[in-house]
Design a protein around this motif. Structure first.
Motif, PDB file in Angstrom:
ATOM      1  N   GLY A  63     -13.851  -4.358  11.247  1.00  0.00           N
ATOM      2  CA  GLY A  63     -12.669  -4.711  12.319  1.00  0.00           C
ATOM      3  C   GLY A  63     -13.355  -6.205  12.603  1.00  0.00           C
ATOM      4  N   TRP A  64     -12.311  -7.001  13.357  1.00  0.00           N
ATOM      5  CA  TRP A  64     -12.558  -8.249  13.923  1.00  0.00           C
ATOM      6  C   TRP A  64     -12.587  -8.081  15.566  1.00  0.00           C
ATOM      7  N   TYR A  65     -13.754  -8.307  16.271  1.00  0.00           N
ATOM      8  CA  TYR A  65     -13.641  -8.498  17.653  1.00  0.00           C
ATOM      9  C   TYR A  65     -13.646 -10.019  17.816  1.00  0.00           C
ATOM     10  N   ARG A  66     -13.398 -10.234  19.044  1.00  0.00           N
ATOM     11  CA  ARG A  66     -13.434 -11.610  19.829  1.00  0.00           C
ATOM     12  C   ARG A  66     -14.191 -11.816  21.323  1.00  0.00           C
ATOM     13  N   LEU A  67     -14.829 -12.726  21.666  1.00  0.00           N
ATOM     14  CA  LEU A  67     -15.337 -12.909  22.805  1.00  0.00           C
ATOM     15  C   LEU A  67     -15.097 -14.468  23.329  1.00  0.00           C
ATOM     16  N   ALA A  68     -14.279 -14.382  24.525  1.00  0.00           N
ATOM     17  CA  ALA A  68     -14.145 -15.850  24.984  1.00  0.00           C
ATOM     18  C   ALA A  68     -14.929 -15.867  26.283  1.00  0.00           C
ATOM     19  N   PRO A  69     -15.116 -17.307  26.709  1.00  0.00           N
ATOM     20  CA  PRO A  69     -16.126 -17.307  28.012  1.00  0.00           C
ATOM     21  C   PRO A  69     -15.414 -16.634  29.179  1.00  0.00           C
ATOM     22  N   GLY A  70     -16.099 -15.765  30.077  1.00  0.00           N
ATOM     23  CA  GLY A  70     -15.729 -15.384  31.065  1.00  0.00           C
ATOM     24  C   GLY A  70     -14.676 -14.042  30.850  1.00  0.00           C
TER      25      GLY A  70
END
Length: 120
Positions: A34-41
């Motif tokens: 899988g692919w996850y993503r994390l953005a600031p805040g």
């Protein structure tokens, strides 16, 4: 298990990128990915996942119709084709190895991440 992402970068809104994840130290073909993503805040988000054989996929509502997850078990590599990119897609994208329980994907290993930045 080593998961190494590549393909991130800076792109204008409406553009495309393809992320790759090369896996080693694992029997790639028997594991869901899988692919996850994390953005600031923001909270971490599962972007897309794919079963071991590639026959079934899962997408976040925010990327449906724009992103496509795929894998090549002969090359131990997973991909994420991202089209019609939006500024809100800006994040660090992480490759993961995991498993499915029913329709839910759970991760067990993470890559180091690759930055995707979409300018408006």
């Amino acid at each position: 298990v080593q998961l190494v992402e590549s393909g991130g970068g800076l792109v204008q809104a409406g553009g495309s990128l393809r992320l790759s994840c090369a896996a080693s130290g694992t029997t790639f073909s028997i594991n869901a990915m899988g692919w996850y993503r994390l953005a600031p805040g923001k909270q971490r988000e599962l972007v897309a996942a794919i079963t071991s054989g590639g026959g079934s996929t899962t997408y976040a509502d925010s990327v449906k119709g724009r992103f496509t997850i795929s894998r090549d078990n002969a090359k131990n590599t997973m991909y994420l084709q991202m089209n019609s990119l939006k500024p809100e897609d800006t994040a660090v994208y992480y490759c993961t190895q995991g498993y499915y329980r029913g329709s839910y994907y759970y991760n067990t290993y993470w890559g180091q991440g690759t930055q995707v930045t979409v300018s408006s």
